[in-house]
Design a protein around this motif. Structure first.
Motif, PDB file in Angstrom:
ATOM      1  N   UNK A 218       0.710  -0.859  -0.125  1.00 36.39           N
ATOM      2  CA  UNK A 218      -0.237  -0.342  -0.096  1.00 36.39           C
ATOM      3  C   UNK A 218       0.984   1.364  -0.029  1.00 36.39           C
ATOM      4  N   UNK A 219       0.709   2.160   0.235  1.00 36.54           N
ATOM      5  CA  UNK A 219       0.872   3.737  -0.152  1.00 36.54           C
ATOM      6  C   UNK A 219       1.526   4.078  -1.222  1.00 36.54           C
ATOM      7  N   UNK A 220       1.697   3.514  -2.085  1.00 38.16           N
ATOM      8  CA  UNK A 220       2.268   4.238  -3.579  1.00 38.16           C
ATOM      9  C   UNK A 220       3.899   3.905  -3.190  1.00 38.16           C
ATOM     10  N   UNK A 221       4.110   2.306  -2.701  1.00 42.07           N
ATOM     11  CA  UNK A 221       5.152   2.509  -2.829  1.00 42.07           C
ATOM     12  C   UNK A 221       6.024   1.007  -3.651  1.00 42.07           C
ATOM     13  N   UNK A 222       4.811   0.574  -4.596  1.00 40.79           N
ATOM     14  CA  UNK A 222       5.433  -0.397  -5.419  1.00 40.79           C
ATOM     15  C   UNK A 222       5.551   0.384  -6.673  1.00 40.79           C
ATOM     16  N   UNK A 223       5.782  -0.784  -7.699  1.00 42.48           N
ATOM     17  CA  UNK A 223       5.855  -0.160  -8.914  1.00 42.48           C
ATOM     18  C   UNK A 223       4.770   0.289  -9.904  1.00 42.48           C
ATOM     19  N   UNK A 224       3.931  -0.285 -10.069  1.00 40.05           N
ATOM     20  CA  UNK A 224       2.181   0.219 -10.322  1.00 40.05           C
ATOM     21  C   UNK A 224       1.393   1.093  -9.631  1.00 40.05           C
ATOM     22  N   UNK A 225       2.215   1.289  -8.392  1.00 36.97           N
ATOM     23  CA  UNK A 225       1.904   2.920  -7.716  1.00 36.97           C
ATOM     24  C   UNK A 225       1.673   4.325  -8.173  1.00 36.97           C
ATOM     25  N   UNK A 226       1.538   5.263  -7.862  1.00 39.46           N
ATOM     26  CA  UNK A 226       2.100   6.658  -7.153  1.00 39.46           C
ATOM     27  C   UNK A 226       2.791   6.749  -6.022  1.00 39.46           C
ATOM     28  N   UNK A 227       4.381   7.312  -6.448  1.00 44.71           N
ATOM     29  CA  UNK A 227       5.089   7.624  -5.771  1.00 44.71           C
ATOM     30  C   UNK A 227       5.455   8.834  -5.333  1.00 44.71           C
ATOM     31  N   UNK A 228       5.271   9.142  -4.240  1.00 44.36           N
ATOM     32  CA  UNK A 228       5.607  10.388  -4.673  1.00 44.36           C
ATOM     33  C   UNK A 228       6.603  11.192  -3.038  1.00 44.36           C
ATOM     34  N   UNK A 229       8.189  11.404  -2.546  1.00 47.42           N
ATOM     35  CA  UNK A 229       8.605  11.869  -1.770  1.00 47.42           C
ATOM     36  C   UNK A 229       9.040  10.540  -1.319  1.00 47.42           C
ATOM     37  N   UNK A 230       8.715   9.017  -2.087  1.00 46.98           N
ATOM     38  CA  UNK A 230       9.511   8.209  -0.005  1.00 46.98           C
ATOM     39  C   UNK A 230      10.537   8.030  -0.905  1.00 46.98           C
ATOM     40  N   UNK A 231      11.034   8.146  -1.584  1.00 47.70           N
ATOM     41  CA  UNK A 231      12.725   8.132  -1.806  1.00 47.70           C
ATOM     42  C   UNK A 231      13.575   8.124  -1.398  1.00 47.70           C
ATOM     43  N   UNK A 232      14.683   8.021  -0.186  1.00 48.97           N
ATOM     44  CA  UNK A 232      15.467   7.921   0.127  1.00 48.97           C
ATOM     45  C   UNK A 232      16.828   8.035  -0.044  1.00 48.97           C
TER      46      UNK A 232
END
Length: 510
Positions: free
Chosen positions: A246-260
């Motif tokens: 969940x939470x936009x962490x997977x490759x099929x989701x929309x991920x914003x600003x969680x990469x470190x």
């Protein structure tokens, strides 16, 4: 038949060379021999085809089998393997939150399978597989992160990738690119106690955990006499790439600003100190951008998820200055000092996002409360109180607030080699109130003393049985002055806890 005789003679010589110790085989010459032999086989095949000679064809097949075997041996001889093996016992006695604890005779094993291959004149591979575990662990009840797998003995007997990287000489002996899982453990500052040479590029006070990175190293020829090297690196410490999460962490989701990400700068070399002896000076800096952590919390006594997401918490900077001297003034005395400064900054307020996530994940409680309201009056209010209470506990407690604080630490160690067989060493470490290190536990350091907010005193003795084996007895005393060691968030408070660790380990390297 002269051609055939010559081929068999050549094959016999090549096979004999491969039967010798592979360390004495010149791989370049061997590869040239195989290529020459293959050319002659091709010539013989053409002769056989033109003359339809079954006997010659049989001899060709036998010779081809020899070539295949030689090529396999040539390929395998590029990879050199080594093994580090440690087994021993530790007893831990302590007092935490006023409660005394005693854990006697905890046995553990650690194994490292080291791999090295000189692929060609400009390319080298280095790898290591690792396993560490306490004896008798029924399962892995403690979550082992990727950056400590194979080192933290609280895991199980799964083998992890400790390091795997390629060194490529862009400009031989001047400009080198290193890419892959870095040698981020057992660096300078740990080698005296571990009775080893330098095992990592990076000082142990800077980083003592696994990580994946691209590092560029520049070695100016004008400073070659001082073994000078300058490094810049890019480390991917977290990226959302999990599938079905969940939470936009997977490759099929929309991920914003969680990469470190982490960014590294280093400079090292040997100071021209004359008779003072061999030494090493390293100045390092790491910048962490948007530290990420995964928060996974259930409703108490239930399997309902309250939070299951990754959050950016803030930035951090870590400076380290390391100096060590081996056999100072030609004596059997070696020592080091390593000092670090840490700063946490730009803490991110996740309270509103967490409230929304909690409300979303707990909608089943609210829905159930509404359904039961007619049957059990007050159910809806109770559900809302539960949600509010959980929000207050998680958010208002400050447990997930980033520590926007400065901190420092110092690590000093020395060892005196009375004889080649007996060495005695002492180390001291101090971490300030908000100190946080990029370090994780290991079999020789189960409490991860580099993350201590307080003082550590360690004394050890090494008995070398021979070139490959030694015993080490160690006593470590830790005074914890502040809580939440090894956690860069949630603040801290004064404590008066302590721990004593007695350990005896048997180590083998070959």
């Amino acid at each position: 038949m002269k051609v055939l005789t010559k081929l068999f003679l050549f094959s016999f010589v090549a096979s004999a060379a491969l039967a010798a110790n592979t360390s004495k085989v010149n791989l370049k010459e061997l590869q040239e021999q195989i290529a020459s032999l293959q050319a002659q086989v091709n010539e013989l095949k053409a002769f056989s085809a033109n003359n339809n000679n079954a006997k010659v064809q049989k001899q060709i097949d036998e010779l081809q089998d020899r070539i295949d075997e030689n090529e396999l041996n040539a390929a395998l001889s590029k990879v050199k393997m080594g093994l580090d093996f440690a087994v021993g016992s530790a007893s831990v006695h302590g007092k935490m939150n006023g409660v005394k604890s005693n854990n006697e005779n905890k046995w553990a094993t650690e194994v490292h399978l080291n791999l090295n291959a000189q692929i060609n004149d400009r390319t080298k591979f280095t790898g290591r597989l690792a396993m560490a575990k306490y004896w008798g662990n029924i399962g892995n009840n403690t979550f082992i992160n990727d950056y400590e797998g194979g080192r933290n003995p609280q895991g199980n007997s799964v083998v992890y990738l400790d390091r795997a990287y390629i060194d490529y000489d862009i400009i031989p002996d001047v400009f080198v690119a290193t890419i892959g899982r870095q040698p981020g453990t057992d660096g300078p500052g740990s080698n005296l106690r571990n009775n080893s040479v330098r095992m990592s590029t990076y000082p142990a006070m800077l980083v003592n955990a696994m990580g994946d990175a691209l590092v560029l190293t520049y070695k100016p020829q004008s400073l070659k006499d001082y073994n000078a090297a300058f490094r810049a690196g890019y480390i991917r410490s977290y990226q959302g790439s999990e599938i079905d999460t969940k939470g936009g962490r997977n490759l099929l989701g929309t991920q914003k600003g969680k990469d470190s990400n982490l960014y590294l700068l280093m400079a090292e070399g040997e100071l021209p100190l004359g008779d003072f002896g061999k030494n090493l000076l390293i100045l390092s800096y790491i910048h962490g951008d948007k530290y990420s952590t995964h928060i996974d919390i259930n409703v108490p006594n239930r399997r309902l998820k309250i939070l299951d997401d990754t959050y950016n918490l803030g930035n951090n900077d870590l400076f380290n200055l390391h100096f060590e001297s081996s056999n100072t003034f030609g004596s059997p005395f070696s020592w080091f000092v390593s000092a670090s400064y840490y700063r946490g900054s730009k803490g991110i307020d996740n309270s509103e996002k967490m409230k929304a996530d909690i409300a979303s994940n707990l909608n089943i409680i609210a829905t159930t409360g509404q359904t039961l309201e007619k049957v059990i009056p007050g159910s809806q209010a109770a559900a809302q109180t539960t949600i509010a209470g959980i929000q207050n506990q998680i958010i208002q407690s400050g447990a997930v607030n980033w520590n926007n604080k400065d901190a420092w630490a110092i690590h000093i160690g020395a060892r005196y080699d009375f004889t080649k067989a007996f060495n005695l060493g002492f180390e001291f470490f101090h971490g300030s109130k908000y100190w946080f290190a990029l370090s994780r536990p290991g079999i020789n350091d189960p409490l991860d003393f580099r993350n201590t907010r307080g003082n550590v005193y360690d004394i050890y003795a090494i008995w070398r049985l021979d070139l490959n084996q030694y015993l080490r007895f160690a006593y470590t005393h830790i005074d914890y002055h502040y809580a939440n060691s090894s956690i860069p968030m949630g603040g801290t408070y004064r404590v008066n806890d302590r721990a004593n660790v007695f350990s005896l380990f048997y180590n083998v390297r070959f």
